[in-house]
Design an enzyme around this catalytic site. Structure first.
Site, PDB file in Angstrom:
ATOM      1  N   ASP A 254      54.412  22.108  47.157  1.00 42.90           N
ATOM      2  CA  ASP A 254      55.041  20.835  47.480  1.00 42.90           C
ATOM      3  C   ASP A 254      56.305  21.025  48.316  1.00 42.90           C
ATOM      4  O   ASP A 254      57.146  21.880  48.008  1.00 42.90           O
ATOM      5  CB  ASP A 254      55.387  20.105  46.173  1.00 42.90           C
ATOM      6  CG  ASP A 254      56.079  18.786  46.400  1.00 42.90           C
ATOM      7  OD1 ASP A 254      55.435  17.862  46.901  1.00 42.90           O
ATOM      8  OD2 ASP A 254      57.290  18.705  46.084  1.00 42.90           O
ATOM      9  N   GLU A 291      52.790  21.698  51.924  1.00 42.39           N
ATOM     10  CA  GLU A 291      53.361  20.458  52.436  1.00 42.39           C
ATOM     11  C   GLU A 291      54.684  20.859  53.067  1.00 42.39           C
ATOM     12  O   GLU A 291      55.529  21.476  52.406  1.00 42.39           O
ATOM     13  CB  GLU A 291      53.603  19.435  51.331  1.00 42.39           C
ATOM     14  CG  GLU A 291      54.219  18.149  51.874  1.00 42.39           C
ATOM     15  CD  GLU A 291      54.747  17.219  50.798  1.00 42.39           C
ATOM     16  OE1 GLU A 291      54.738  16.005  51.023  1.00 42.39           O
ATOM     17  OE2 GLU A 291      55.176  17.712  49.732  1.00 42.39           O
TER      18      GLU A 291
END
Length: 588
Positions: A254, A291
């Site tokens: 993330d 990400e």
């Protein structure tokens, strides 16, 4: 690297416990009785206790002041403030023991949240829906973060005990059973992990290991200092732990742009190499996905197998944002960067990966964003029309189906699911679910009120327009509203959309996937009237060609003939209808 350096492990005659607590003067292990821990070099405390068995519960007492759970706890049966439980990972008997994963080019992702995927909200309940995924054409189930968080409801990005799958969804063996059953069906399972911050409630590291953190701040809390060897080992060990003990097939990291890279060799590089070593050791396909708002193409290499410092792919937010502007007309916030010509931005993403490859971003105050990406393989990009962020970071948590015309959404699906990038759907998108996915959490006291007021400030305009319709993230009913509406799958619109997605993914499996290895970017063009054309050189030398009308109006057929054998949309003739998509494969 010894990924079990942290935490507790069973031994031949009991258990060994360790804690890195450089700021502590004295640490006791609390089992049925108290056991003083011996201080070693570098801030480590250790204790070996005979007769301890799996299921034992324990805490650490720091300087006679505070009792804390193990930061590397394997399970927290009573949530983050309770005792940690000693787990025997070797006791689970894997049925899919010979599973070695699947190549990256096979991947069709479905992102899901365990707590809202089914009414029961458990790992075991998800098993009953795996056949649906397989029949749809999904090849990989991606779980939003599982690291133990405060309370019983959370998206997962507020985890504080990275090694402990949250007990709200079941016990560790229940999670293993879900992954095992997925593997028996040929499905990969990915996990979303968060290495840029710890959640705001239940994190005690600052008390006894303040070296975990830097003075820098992320949007979600103190940044983590990966220059510190033990801190880096904690994160890399966690990645290896999920991949080894639970046999996840891959991880999605993330928001890595929020990880300060202050050392000479980045933590991301070291993590990738460690995972590559595990892949070699076990003979498995293991995939790492990022990400990264920075659009750092230099971190990506889909062909590096096993990983040796790079990452298989990145979630392509640019692709999503351009489509969202085209389909909805919304241009607030970061969508403003795609407002001038969303169709041309879609064309650029199809032709070379990122939209922003070094250009100035107005949303970021004119800062240059991204790196050139056209040299990468198309499968270095995960493309999607929806995900948890892009739905849940709206005031009402409403899905694309609630704000865009169905035929336009279906045109987007026809392009996304057949293009030579890796496609991803958000749970329920395959049948056009309209169940919202608003942000929710289960904090208490001042923190709960701070979250509530923060959302009100963020969505002030929406509160002014919708008032009490805007869900309160702290209310149980908000999380309950996000539970997937499986019944709508069997209604007329749901059946029709699901049939469309199944047909598209069947074509992808038959015509696209066998040609993805060594495929390369080609060209894409967008016209003012809504005409989009694109082509790619596939791995076997064939040309994959796309023609689409992404507008509300019929447009004249272009003079240049689309060559090849039709694989979707039929043989186009005459004017091109609104929101129609045509794919051809030219093997000459």
């Amino acid at each position: 690297m010894n990924e079990r350096q942290f935490g507790a492990r069973l031994t031949s005659d009991g258990a060994s416990f360790s804690l890195w607590a450089p700021a502590a003067k004295r640490v006791e292990l609390l089992l049925d009785t108290s056991h003083p821990m011996q201080r070693g070099e570098g801030g480590w405390f250790a204790a070996d206790v005979a007769g301890v068995k799996a299921g034992a519960r324990y805490k650490f007492r720091i300087d006679d002041e505070i009792d804390v759970p193990d930061p590397a706890s394997a399970f927290q049966p009573d949530d983050i403030k309770g005792p940690s439980e000693l787990i025997d990972h070797g006791a689970y008997r894997w049925r899919a023991a010979d599973w070695r994963g699947r190549p990256w080019q096979d991947t069709v992702l479905l992102e899901s949240h365990v707590g809202t995927f089914t009414p029961d909200g458990t790992y075991r309940a998800m098993i009953g829906r795996l056949d649906h995924l397989m029949e749809t054409g999904i090849t990989a189930l991606e779980l939003m973060p599982l690291a133990d968080f405060a309370g019983s409801r959370n998206w997962g990005y507020d985890g504080v005990l990275w090694y402990a799958p949250d007990g709200t969804y079941g016990r560790p063996d229940d999670l293993k059973a879900l992954i095992d059953e997925a593997h028996l069906r040929g499905l990969m399972v990915f996990l979303d992990v968060v290495y840029n911050h710890f959640g705001p409630e239940g994190n005690y590291l600052g008390r006894y290991a303040p070296d975990f953190f830097t003075e820098a701040q992320t949007p979600w809390g103190s940044a983590i200092d990966y220059r510190v060897r033990q801190v880096r080992a904690f994160a890399i060990g966690n990645a290896l732990y999920w991949l080894r003990e639970y046999r996840f097939d891959g991880l999605r990291l993330d928001a890595v742009h929020a990880i300060p890279e202050l050392g000479e060799i980045s933590m991301l590089h070291d993590l990738s190499r460690a995972v590559g070593d595990l892949a070699i050791e076990t003979g498995r396909h293991i995939h790492l996905v990022l990400e990264n708002d920075d659009n750092a193409a230099s971190l990506l290499d889909a062909g590096q197998d096993p990983p040796r410092g790079n990452y298989r792919a990145q979630w392509n937010d640019d692709y999503h944002h351009a489509w969202h502007v085209l389909l909805t007309g919304e241009v607030h916030g970061y969508y403003g960067d795609y407002a001038r010509s969303p169709l041309r931005d879609i064309a650029r993403a199809l032709a070379s990966g990122f939209v922003y490859q070094g250009e100035a971003s107005a949303h970021r105050g004119g800062a240059l964003r991204g790196e050139p990406s056209g040299q990468l393989a198309p499968i270095s990009f995960v493309n999607f029309l929806q995900n948890h962020d892009q739905i849940g970071n709206r005031a009402l948590g409403d899905r694309l189906e609630a704000i865009a015309e169905p035929r336009a959404v279906e045109a987007g699906l026809a392009i996304t699911l057949l293009a030579p990038m890796v496609p991803m759907l958000f749970m329920g998108e395959e049948w056009g679910s309209k169940a919202p996915f608003p942000f929710f959490c289960d904090f208490e006291g001042e923190l709960a009120e701070a979250v509530r007021q923060g959302r009100r400030r963020e969505f002030a305009d929406a509160y002014a327009e919708h008032g009490n319709e805007v869900p309160d993230p702290l209310e149980r009913s908000t999380a309950e509203s996000a539970v997937l509406d499986w019944d709508s799958r069997d209604q007329a619109n749901g059946r029709r959309r699901l049939a469309l997605v199944r047909d598209l993914l069947a074509i992808r499996r038959e015509k696209i996937v066998p040609r993805l290895a060594s495929a390369a970017f080609g060209e894409a063009h967008a016209a003012d009237n809504g005409l989009l054309t694109a082509n790619w050189r596939m791995g076997d030398g064939a040309m994959l060609r796309l023609m689409a009308n992404l507008s509300n109006d019929e447009i004249p057929r272009p003079e240049i003939e689309l060559m090849g054998t039709p694989i979707w949309g039929g043989a186009a003739s005459g004017p091109i209808p609104p929101w129609s998509v045509f794919w051809r494969l030219d093997s000459r």
